[in-house]
Design a protein around this motif. Structure first.
Motif, PDB file in Angstrom:
ATOM      1  N   THR A   1       0.720  -1.023  -0.042  1.00  0.00           N
ATOM      2  CA  THR A   1       0.024   0.008   0.015  1.00  0.00           C
ATOM      3  C   THR A   1       0.819   1.167   0.047  1.00  0.00           C
ATOM      4  O   THR A   1       0.305   2.558  -0.278  1.00  0.00           O
ATOM      5  CB  THR A   1      -0.883  -0.031   1.249  1.00  0.00           C
ATOM      6  OG1 THR A   1      -0.148   0.102   2.433  1.00  0.00           O
ATOM      7  CG2 THR A   1      -1.932  -1.253   1.156  1.00  0.00           C
TER       8      THR A   1
ATOM      9  N   ARG B   1       1.676   2.737   2.634  1.00  0.00           N
ATOM     10  CA  ARG B   1       1.596   3.599   3.719  1.00  0.00           C
ATOM     11  C   ARG B   1       2.825   3.826   4.688  1.00  0.00           C
ATOM     12  O   ARG B   1       3.405   2.903   5.335  1.00  0.00           O
ATOM     13  CB  ARG B   1       0.342   2.943   4.677  1.00  0.00           C
ATOM     14  CG  ARG B   1      -0.986   3.184   3.754  1.00  0.00           C
ATOM     15  CD  ARG B   1      -2.134   2.744   4.309  1.00  0.00           C
ATOM     16  NE  ARG B   1      -3.282   2.753   3.698  1.00  0.00           N
ATOM     17  CZ  ARG B   1      -4.594   2.537   4.088  1.00  0.00           C
ATOM     18  NH1 ARG B   1      -4.684   2.439   5.499  1.00  0.00           N
ATOM     19  NH2 ARG B   1      -5.670   2.821   3.495  1.00  0.00           N
ATOM     20  N   HIS B   2       2.972   4.976   4.875  1.00  0.00           N
ATOM     21  CA  HIS B   2       4.409   5.233   5.866  1.00  0.00           C
ATOM     22  C   HIS B   2       4.015   4.879   7.335  1.00  0.00           C
ATOM     23  O   HIS B   2       4.994   4.219   7.798  1.00  0.00           O
ATOM     24  CB  HIS B   2       4.631   6.756   5.900  1.00  0.00           C
ATOM     25  CG  HIS B   2       5.263   7.088   4.635  1.00  0.00           C
ATOM     26  ND1 HIS B   2       5.717   8.328   4.273  1.00  0.00           N
ATOM     27  CD2 HIS B   2       5.652   6.542   3.472  1.00  0.00           C
ATOM     28  CE1 HIS B   2       6.214   8.855   3.185  1.00  0.00           C
ATOM     29  NE2 HIS B   2       6.001   7.435   2.636  1.00  0.00           N
TER      30      HIS B   2
ATOM     31  N   TYR C   1       8.265   6.042  -1.881  1.00  0.00           N
ATOM     32  CA  TYR C   1       6.748   6.519  -1.773  1.00  0.00           C
ATOM     33  C   TYR C   1       7.151   7.864  -1.250  1.00  0.00           C
ATOM     34  O   TYR C   1       6.003   8.732  -1.738  1.00  0.00           O
ATOM     35  CB  TYR C   1       6.103   5.904  -0.807  1.00  0.00           C
ATOM     36  CG  TYR C   1       5.615   4.384  -1.077  1.00  0.00           C
ATOM     37  CD1 TYR C   1       4.645   4.103  -2.271  1.00  0.00           C
ATOM     38  CD2 TYR C   1       6.068   3.189  -0.577  1.00  0.00           C
ATOM     39  CE1 TYR C   1       4.456   3.084  -2.667  1.00  0.00           C
ATOM     40  CE2 TYR C   1       5.855   2.145  -0.803  1.00  0.00           C
ATOM     41  CZ  TYR C   1       4.592   1.869  -1.988  1.00  0.00           C
ATOM     42  OH  TYR C   1       4.677   0.501  -2.372  1.00  0.00           O
TER      43      TYR C   1
END
Length: 236
Positions: free
Chosen positions: A74, A76-77, A230
């Motif tokens: 995904t 997501r950090h 990202y």
């Protein structure tokens, strides 16, 4: 960007493997708790703590692997950050376990020696009138470690044995026999055999932990690189 993209793919594959390894470790832990005593001789070292550790480590792998896998997929950090923190904590704990193991190595060997010597001495002194638990433990150790007596077949001197040795000393002894010939007995003593088994087991555990630590450090590097991808995309 290419390196970061490869890091993402590698991280996903690694954590899928971690998920499978976690399931396997939980299964081995449960098997050890239920059936372990049938395959490993009782030498004074309880299998329950090791089994519980395997189950806990397996669950931890499932938990951490989920964060790493979904975080990489995904992007997501938050998930990747939690993954990095958890891996860092696990690595520190594993290093602490290694240090603890080296410090307490002598105590473990001492406990093994006492746990083997005492029941063997009781059986050799009292013969078949010895405590049932000691008789069972001696038979279990001799059968599973393929050994005889503390230091060899000559250890057994009780009159009940009539110049022979307990049937558990011999590979081909019939189930209904209590004794067998010295010539058919295992030549090795149980103290050295059991210590050898435990040392091999401890060495294997150390090697596995070191490999796992290196594996986790690689995961942390891959997660950091994947996280960087990202960040670049987000900045763009």
């Amino acid at each position: 960007a290419c390196i970061q993209g490869c890091a993402k793919i590698i991280l996903i594959l690694i954590n899928v493997i971690a998920l499978l390894a976690g399931i396997a470790m939980v299964g081995v832990g449960i098997f050890t708790m239920v059936k372990g005593n049938e395959y490993i001789p009782d030498v004074g070292v309880s299998l329950t703590p090791a089994a519980v550790c395997l189950i806990i480590l397996g669950v931890a792998l499932l938990f951490i692997g989920s964060f790493g896998c979904f975080g990489a997929i995904t992007g997501r950090h938050a998930l990747l950050n939690v993954y990095l923190i958890l891996l860092g904590i696990i690595v520190i704990l594993e290093i602490a376990v290694l240090i603890f193991g080296f410090i307490n190595k002598g105590a473990v060997e001492k406990n093994i020696k006492a746990a083997i010597t005492e029941p063997f001495a009781d059986v050799n002194e009292a013969g078949f009138d010895a405590d049932v638990a000691d008789l069972v433990q001696v038979a279990s150790v001799q059968e599973l470690a393929t050994c005889c007596g503390i230091d060899g077949p000559s250890y057994w001197t009780n009159a009940d044995f009539n110049g022979k040795v307990p049937a558990s000393c011999c590979k081909d002894a019939a189930e209904d026999e209590q004794l067998c010939a010295v010539a058919d007995a295992y030549p090795d003593g149980c103290l050295s055999s059991s210590e050898g088994l435990v040392k091999k087991g401890l060495t294997l555990v150390i090697v596995v932990i070191v490999i796992v630590i290196l594996f986790q450090l690689i995961c942390m590097i891959m997660a950091w690189c994947s996280r960087g991808e990202y960040q670049v995309v987000g900045d763009a």
